[in-house]
Write an enzyme that holds these catalytic residues in place. Structure first.
Site, PDB file in Angstrom:
ATOM      1  N   HIS A 196       0.817  -1.217   0.000  1.00 51.08           N
ATOM      2  CA  HIS A 196       0.000   0.000   0.000  1.00 51.08           C
ATOM      3  C   HIS A 196       0.851   1.266   0.000  1.00 51.08           C
ATOM      4  O   HIS A 196       0.444   2.301  -0.527  1.00 51.08           O
ATOM      5  CB  HIS A 196      -0.964  -0.027   1.179  1.00 51.08           C
ATOM      6  N   GLU A 439     -10.878 -11.334  -3.091  1.00 49.96           N
ATOM      7  CA  GLU A 439      -9.444 -11.194  -2.817  1.00 49.96           C
ATOM      8  C   GLU A 439      -8.963 -12.187  -1.750  1.00 49.96           C
ATOM      9  O   GLU A 439      -7.826 -12.124  -1.308  1.00 49.96           O
ATOM     10  CB  GLU A 439      -9.087  -9.756  -2.431  1.00 49.96           C
ATOM     11  N   ASP A 463      -4.308  -8.836  -3.114  1.00 50.16           N
ATOM     12  CA  ASP A 463      -4.493  -9.688  -1.945  1.00 50.16           C
ATOM     13  C   ASP A 463      -4.748 -11.133  -2.335  1.00 50.16           C
ATOM     14  O   ASP A 463      -4.295 -12.049  -1.650  1.00 50.16           O
ATOM     15  CB  ASP A 463      -5.663  -9.175  -1.089  1.00 50.16           C
ATOM     16  N   CYS A 510      -9.433  -5.001 -10.016  1.00 50.70           N
ATOM     17  CA  CYS A 510      -8.899  -3.709  -9.587  1.00 50.70           C
ATOM     18  C   CYS A 510      -7.534  -3.837  -8.922  1.00 50.70           C
ATOM     19  O   CYS A 510      -6.997  -2.878  -8.401  1.00 50.70           O
ATOM     20  CB  CYS A 510      -9.881  -2.995  -8.661  1.00 50.70           C
TER      21      CYS A 510
HETATM   22  C1  PEP Z   1      -6.340  -5.781  -4.088  1.00 52.71           C
HETATM   23  O1  PEP Z   1      -6.155  -6.435  -3.056  1.00 52.71           O
HETATM   24  O2  PEP Z   1      -6.049  -6.191  -5.228  1.00 52.71           O
HETATM   25  C2  PEP Z   1      -6.917  -4.425  -4.021  1.00 52.71           C
HETATM   26  C3  PEP Z   1      -7.224  -3.751  -5.107  1.00 52.71           C
HETATM   27  O3  PEP Z   1      -7.060  -3.879  -2.790  1.00 52.71           O
HETATM   28  P1  PEP Z   1      -5.850  -3.252  -1.975  1.00 52.71           P
HETATM   29  O4  PEP Z   1      -4.659  -3.166  -2.880  1.00 52.71           O
HETATM   30  O5  PEP Z   1      -6.284  -1.926  -1.497  1.00 52.71           O
HETATM   31  O6  PEP Z   1      -5.663  -4.240  -0.867  1.00 52.71           O
HETATM   32 MG    MG Z   2      -7.056  -5.796  -1.226  1.00 52.41          MG
END
Ligand code: PEP
Ligand code: MG
Length: 586
Positions: A196, A439, A463, A510
């Site tokens: 992140h 995820e 994830d 995403c």
């Molecule tokens: C993911 O896990 O792919 C996602 C888009 O959420 P984040 O990266 O915020 O965990």
């Molecule tokens: Mg995620």
């Protein structure tokens, strides 16, 4: 002056771009404190060392206070008054000195134990004013320990010029806070491509190189440094030729960005006529402008937890939520805006709402689990979502879902909130699409059940890969095992796409895979017709999609699903994909 030798350090380029600046090293690890018994003859000297640390810390706080006053205003600068007051408090100092004398220990240990003791006493007094004092206490002890260890203090506002942050690690909240100051780039020892902190660096358009082991030992403050976020290199003490080369490259990147913007209105349609919807991932509200500039057809993921992280330790109010959601919905209308409910926990700040210490927070109170456990906090966001619903094309999405029960519990909560709003006579709507993030492997394998409860899916590959491969997305020691193209991962994605198709609901991706042109092609080949990614990469992905012959690629993906290793998949793609794309410039 002796010019230091140029040195190139190799890491992982995780956020693109070039930064040329001066290093500022920050220690984010808590200092380790040891108990050192002292002979009686050293006690007076130790007390004197402690007094000097107090004086040094006070001087530092005074400077910081006056700079903060100029930059941030009196109200925020007053935080430092509270710190200074605590340092001058005779009983605070007296307790530490008494401990050095009675226990015959080093000053660091005496500070550490006294602060621990005071923290316990403050915690027992439940009044909010004492809880604030606890935070001051922690800050003051950190300052004191740093002075005692001879580590320079840094407030970023003190540092002039073009700053490159060098740190062993950064949390996402530190990255946001620093990124909003005069920082040009980041170099960190740890980290990964989908962490992140990396995602935030990209959102702020700040180049970052991660996994540069030992860099904090090699760099000293004010060292000139180049961060090459594309090549994954850090150049210490760059010579003139290097500086010129990278300054030219920076200009070239700016020009390429300008050219990409020019393609914003072209559709992401393959050579055989299939259109893929490209949407934007947004972490900070201001990115909505980038999303529009790059021609995003909606927001596929707004990580609303960053709203919380930025306000911490305050909680965002209902009006703040509403204002930001409304702004996004209006800017994107008629396209959809997917607002993901808080995905706090894990490495993302949950300290202010969660009072448990977790051994393994990534497998603990995160995402929907945390929010369902704290309905009072969660309801503020839900009220704002329902109130925002009539103002555009709102879609609400739940993170880290692992069971159907979580979706049902959310619906119960949402109905309560809607009833409350109705009673209060506020304008709102119960009409919005509800999405589930896929995820967690259990959600992927159980997608058919979840599809009956949801209006759409969004696959969070960041994830999903982490949990499926048992590879911490933040740990560069195992980053070579983080394998997006592993046939097992492709198979899970295919399963989810099939489950969504059977149920007649939308499915998108995403995770960061969607923003990589090659991986995005693979996703299209697996049947995805909607992808969401950082706004900056929309143009690159679009360019690749426009060159594809999708029918051939779909057949190729069927073959890849039968393979046993990622290496086989990659090599098959490398040899075949060129035949399925038209040349770059026909
Ligand atoms: C993911 O896990 O792919 C996602 C888009 O959420 P984040 O990266 O915020 O965990
Ligand atoms: Mg995620």
């Amino acid at each position: 002056m002796v010019r230091r030798r140029q040195r190139v350090l190799q890491g992982m380029g995780v956020s693109p771009g070039i930064a040329i600046g001066r290093a500022v090293c920050i220690a984010t690890k808590a200092l380790e404190v040891y108990r050192l018994p002292l002979p009686a003859s050293d006690i007076v000297q130790e007390i004197q060392r402690f007094e000097e640390a107090i004086d040094q810390t006070r001087a530092h706080l005074e400077t910081t206070r006056s700079r903060a006053g100029e930059r941030l205003g009196e109200e925020l600068a007053a935080i430092f008054d509270a710190h200074a007051l605590m340092l001058s408090d005779e009983s605070f100092r007296g307790r530490i000195i008494a401990r050095i004398r009675s226990e015959k220990v080093n000053a660091e240990w005496a500070v550490h134990k006294t602060v621990e003791e005071l923290d316990r006493e403050f915690r027992a007094l439940e009044a909010p004013s004492f809880q604030e004092r606890r935070e001051d206490l922690v800050d003051v002890s950190r300052y004191l320990l740093r002075s005692l260890s001879g580590i320079a203090h840094h407030e970023l506002s003190e540092v002039e010029g073009d700053v490159v942050i060098v740190a062993n690690d950064l949390t996402p909240s530190e990255a946001v806070r620093l990124g909003r100051e005069n920082v040009l780039g980041f170099i960190i020892e740890t980290g990964g491509r989908t962490s992140h902190t990396t995602i935030i660096a990209r959102s702020l358009h700040l180049p970052m190189v991660a996994g540069v082991h030992g860099v904090t030992e090699l760099v000293t403050d004010q060292d000139p440094v180049v961060v090459d976020g594309d090549g994954g290199k850090v150049i210490l003490h760059p010579g003139q030729d290097i500086l010129q080369r990278f300054a030219a490259k920076r200009l070239q990147l700016a020009e390429e960005r300008r050219l990409r913007l020019a393609e914003r209105d072209l559709p992401a349609t393959t050579q055989d006529g299939v259109t893929v919807r490209l949407m934007a991932n947004i972490d900070l509200p201001e990115e909505i402008d980038d999303a529009i500039s790059f021609g995003a057809e909606g927001v596929g993921l707004y990580r609303s937890e960053f709203l919380y992280i930025e306000r911490s330790p305050e909680l965002p109010t209902e009006e703040e939520h509403l204002e930001i959601y409304t702004r996004m919905l209006r800017a994107m209308s008629p396209h959809p805006v997917v607002i993901r409910t808080f995905d706090l926990g894990g490495r993302r700040l949950a300290r202010d709402v969660l009072h448990t210490e977790e051994e393994n927070p990534v497998l603990g109170m995160r995402g929907i689990r945390l929010t369902l456990a704290l309905p009072e906090i969660f309801k503020t966001q839900l009220r704002a979502l329902l109130r925002a619903a009539p103002r555009g094309n709102l879609r609400v999405m739940l993170p880290l879902v692992s069971s159907v029960e979580e979706v049902r519990a959310f619906n119960v909560l949402m109905t309560d909130v809607a009833n409350e709003l109705e009673q209060e006579g506020l304008e709102f709507s119960r009409e919005f699409d509800l999405g589930v993030m896929i995820e967690v492997p259990a959600a992927a394998m159980g997608a058919r059940g979840l599809a009956r409860e949801a209006d759409f899916f969004s696959i969070g590959t960041n994830d999903l890969i982490q949990y499926a491969m048992a590879v911490d997305r933040n740990n560069d020691h195992v980053s070579h095992l983080y394998r997006p193209m592993h046939p097992a991962i492709l198979l899970m994605i295919r399963l989810v796409v099939n489950a969504a198709a059977e149920a007649g609901i939308d499915v998108s991706v995403c995770g960061e895979m969607a923003g990589d042109p090659l991986a995005a092609s693979v996703l299209a080949g697996l049947g995805l017709r909607s992808l969401s990614m950082s706004p900056d990469v929309i143009a690159d992905v679009k360019q690749r999609i426009r060159r594809l012959h999708l029918a051939d690629l779909e057949a190729l993906m069927d073959e890849c699903l039968e393979m046993t290793t990622e290496a086989e998949v990659k090599s098959r793609l490398a040899t075949s994909l060129d035949g399925m794309t038209v040349p770059d410039r026909p």
